[in-house]
Design a protein around this motif. Structure first.
Motif, PDB file in Angstrom:
ATOM      1  N   ARG A 125       0.836  -1.204   0.000  1.00 31.80           N
ATOM      2  CA  ARG A 125       0.000   0.000   0.000  1.00 31.80           C
ATOM      3  C   ARG A 125       0.870   1.253   0.000  1.00 31.80           C
ATOM      4  O   ARG A 125       0.620   2.195  -0.754  1.00 31.80           O
ATOM      5  CB  ARG A 125      -0.918   0.007   1.226  1.00 31.80           C
ATOM      6  CG  ARG A 125      -1.846   1.220   1.295  1.00 31.80           C
ATOM      7  CD  ARG A 125      -2.678   1.226   2.578  1.00 31.80           C
ATOM      8  NE  ARG A 125      -1.874   1.170   3.793  1.00 31.80           N
ATOM      9  CZ  ARG A 125      -1.261   2.237   4.346  1.00 31.80           C
ATOM     10  NH1 ARG A 125      -1.351   3.411   3.794  1.00 31.80           N
ATOM     11  NH2 ARG A 125      -0.559   2.095   5.451  1.00 31.80           N
ATOM     12  N   LEU A 126       1.930   1.254   0.807  1.00 32.58           N
ATOM     13  CA  LEU A 126       2.828   2.403   0.850  1.00 32.58           C
ATOM     14  C   LEU A 126       3.562   2.598  -0.475  1.00 32.58           C
ATOM     15  O   LEU A 126       3.813   3.735  -0.892  1.00 32.58           O
ATOM     16  CB  LEU A 126       3.847   2.237   1.984  1.00 32.58           C
ATOM     17  CG  LEU A 126       3.285   2.325   3.400  1.00 32.58           C
ATOM     18  CD1 LEU A 126       4.361   1.940   4.405  1.00 32.58           C
ATOM     19  CD2 LEU A 126       2.767   3.725   3.680  1.00 32.58           C
ATOM     20  N   ALA A 127       3.901   1.501  -1.134  1.00 36.22           N
ATOM     21  CA  ALA A 127       4.613   1.571  -2.408  1.00 36.22           C
ATOM     22  C   ALA A 127       3.667   1.743  -3.584  1.00 36.22           C
ATOM     23  O   ALA A 127       4.112   1.863  -4.721  1.00 36.22           O
ATOM     24  CB  ALA A 127       5.457   0.316  -2.597  1.00 36.22           C
ATOM     25  N   ARG A 128       2.391   1.734  -3.300  1.00 37.46           N
ATOM     26  CA  ARG A 128       1.369   1.853  -4.343  1.00 37.46           C
ATOM     27  C   ARG A 128       1.508   0.726  -5.377  1.00 37.46           C
ATOM     28  O   ARG A 128       1.476   0.937  -6.579  1.00 37.46           O
ATOM     29  CB  ARG A 128       1.443   3.201  -5.055  1.00 37.46           C
ATOM     30  CG  ARG A 128       1.371   4.410  -4.153  1.00 37.46           C
ATOM     31  CD  ARG A 128      -0.078   4.710  -3.767  1.00 37.46           C
ATOM     32  NE  ARG A 128      -0.247   6.042  -3.230  1.00 37.46           N
ATOM     33  CZ  ARG A 128      -0.244   6.335  -1.940  1.00 37.46           C
ATOM     34  NH1 ARG A 128      -0.043   5.388  -1.055  1.00 37.46           N
ATOM     35  NH2 ARG A 128      -0.451   7.558  -1.519  1.00 37.46           N
ATOM     36  N   VAL A 129       1.704  -0.501  -4.850  1.00 38.65           N
ATOM     37  CA  VAL A 129       1.861  -1.686  -5.691  1.00 38.65           C
ATOM     38  C   VAL A 129       0.700  -2.627  -5.405  1.00 38.65           C
ATOM     39  O   VAL A 129       0.364  -2.873  -4.249  1.00 38.65           O
ATOM     40  CB  VAL A 129       3.207  -2.401  -5.385  1.00 38.65           C
ATOM     41  CG1 VAL A 129       3.337  -3.677  -6.177  1.00 38.65           C
ATOM     42  CG2 VAL A 129       4.367  -1.476  -5.669  1.00 38.65           C
ATOM     43  N   HIS A 130       0.101  -3.137  -6.483  1.00 40.14           N
ATOM     44  CA  HIS A 130      -1.001  -4.090  -6.320  1.00 40.14           C
ATOM     45  C   HIS A 130      -0.422  -5.495  -6.121  1.00 40.14           C
ATOM     46  O   HIS A 130       0.447  -5.935  -6.869  1.00 40.14           O
ATOM     47  CB  HIS A 130      -1.906  -4.077  -7.548  1.00 40.14           C
ATOM     48  CG  HIS A 130      -2.964  -5.132  -7.506  1.00 40.14           C
ATOM     49  ND1 HIS A 130      -4.038  -5.057  -6.657  1.00 40.14           N
ATOM     50  CD2 HIS A 130      -3.096  -6.296  -8.181  1.00 40.14           C
ATOM     51  CE1 HIS A 130      -4.801  -6.121  -6.819  1.00 40.14           C
ATOM     52  NE2 HIS A 130      -4.241  -6.890  -7.751  1.00 40.14           N
ATOM     53  N   VAL A 131      -0.891  -6.181  -5.092  1.00 37.96           N
ATOM     54  CA  VAL A 131      -0.466  -7.555  -4.809  1.00 37.96           C
ATOM     55  C   VAL A 131      -1.702  -8.437  -4.860  1.00 37.96           C
ATOM     56  O   VAL A 131      -2.680  -8.189  -4.150  1.00 37.96           O
ATOM     57  CB  VAL A 131       0.212  -7.647  -3.424  1.00 37.96           C
ATOM     58  CG1 VAL A 131       0.570  -9.086  -3.112  1.00 37.96           C
ATOM     59  CG2 VAL A 131       1.434  -6.759  -3.367  1.00 37.96           C
ATOM     60  N   ASP A 132      -1.634  -9.474  -5.704  1.00 41.56           N
ATOM     61  CA  ASP A 132      -2.747 -10.417  -5.786  1.00 41.56           C
ATOM     62  C   ASP A 132      -2.833 -11.236  -4.509  1.00 41.56           C
ATOM     63  O   ASP A 132      -1.816 -11.601  -3.917  1.00 41.56           O
ATOM     64  CB  ASP A 132      -2.567 -11.373  -6.978  1.00 41.56           C
ATOM     65  CG  ASP A 132      -2.778 -10.670  -8.303  1.00 41.56           C
ATOM     66  OD1 ASP A 132      -3.537  -9.687  -8.341  1.00 41.56           O
ATOM     67  OD2 ASP A 132      -2.170 -11.109  -9.294  1.00 41.56           O
ATOM     68  N   ALA A 133      -4.040 -11.550  -4.097  1.00 44.67           N
ATOM     69  CA  ALA A 133      -4.245 -12.346  -2.888  1.00 44.67           C
ATOM     70  C   ALA A 133      -3.639 -13.739  -3.042  1.00 44.67           C
ATOM     71  O   ALA A 133      -3.194 -14.337  -2.064  1.00 44.67           O
ATOM     72  CB  ALA A 133      -5.737 -12.450  -2.581  1.00 44.67           C
ATOM     73  N   GLN A 134      -3.592 -14.250  -4.277  1.00 44.28           N
ATOM     74  CA  GLN A 134      -3.040 -15.576  -4.521  1.00 44.28           C
ATOM     75  C   GLN A 134      -1.522 -15.584  -4.332  1.00 44.28           C
ATOM     76  O   GLN A 134      -0.944 -16.612  -3.959  1.00 44.28           O
ATOM     77  CB  GLN A 134      -3.371 -16.032  -5.939  1.00 44.28           C
ATOM     78  CG  GLN A 134      -4.869 -16.126  -6.191  1.00 44.28           C
ATOM     79  CD  GLN A 134      -5.176 -16.206  -7.680  1.00 44.28           C
ATOM     80  OE1 GLN A 134      -4.305 -16.004  -8.513  1.00 44.28           O
ATOM     81  NE2 GLN A 134      -6.431 -16.494  -7.995  1.00 44.28           N
ATOM     82  N   GLU A 135      -0.854 -14.472  -4.571  1.00 45.09           N
ATOM     83  CA  GLU A 135       0.600 -14.402  -4.465  1.00 45.09           C
ATOM     84  C   GLU A 135       1.070 -13.906  -3.110  1.00 45.09           C
ATOM     85  O   GLU A 135       2.264 -13.865  -2.847  1.00 45.09           O
ATOM     86  CB  GLU A 135       1.148 -13.480  -5.551  1.00 45.09           C
ATOM     87  CG  GLU A 135       0.892 -13.955  -6.957  1.00 45.09           C
ATOM     88  CD  GLU A 135       1.425 -12.986  -7.982  1.00 45.09           C
ATOM     89  OE1 GLU A 135       1.868 -11.881  -7.594  1.00 45.09           O
ATOM     90  OE2 GLU A 135       1.394 -13.329  -9.163  1.00 45.09           O
ATOM     91  N   LEU A 136       0.152 -13.514  -2.255  1.00 43.65           N
ATOM     92  CA  LEU A 136       0.502 -12.882  -0.991  1.00 43.65           C
ATOM     93  C   LEU A 136       1.367 -13.784  -0.109  1.00 43.65           C
ATOM     94  O   LEU A 136       2.379 -13.345   0.438  1.00 43.65           O
ATOM     95  CB  LEU A 136      -0.782 -12.490  -0.251  1.00 43.65           C
ATOM     96  CG  LEU A 136      -0.651 -11.544   0.906  1.00 43.65           C
ATOM     97  CD1 LEU A 136       0.032 -10.262   0.472  1.00 43.65           C
ATOM     98  CD2 LEU A 136      -2.013 -11.234   1.481  1.00 43.65           C
TER      99      LEU A 136
END
Length: 95
Positions: free
Chosen positions: A13-24
């Protein structure tokens, strides 16, 4: 040092990067492994190691600083619309 999935989400969130829930989960494990590697590297005693500027024992060959082209300022300034005392004159753009 284990990284939790909530930590990954906070950093994303701080880096403004989207992370998929599957890759978390995989990202959290990878970051934990990286931090573990850094911790193991910090544990190595480096007191007697001399710092190096380059990994190879080489010096940078430098050339002599000499003029390789003729002075052609006057020739180039004949192409300019306006010059004075060797300087290019340009219209004023800020008032």
């Amino acid at each position: 040092m284990p990284i939790s999935e909530s930590d990954v989400l906070d950093v994303a969130r701080l880096a403004r990067v989207h992370v998929d829930a599957q890759e978390l989960s995989k990202i959290a494990d990878d970051l934990s492994n990286i931090l573990d590697l850094v911790e193991s590297m910090n544990a190595v005693d480096t007191e007697s190691v001399v710092p190096m500027a380059h990994p190879l024992d080489m010096s940078q060959p430098l050339r002599e600083d000499e003029i390789t082209e003729d002075e052609r300022r006057d020739e180039w300034q004949t192409l300019a619309p306006s010059t004075q005392d060797g300087l290019y004159l340009v219209p004023k753009v800020i008032e």
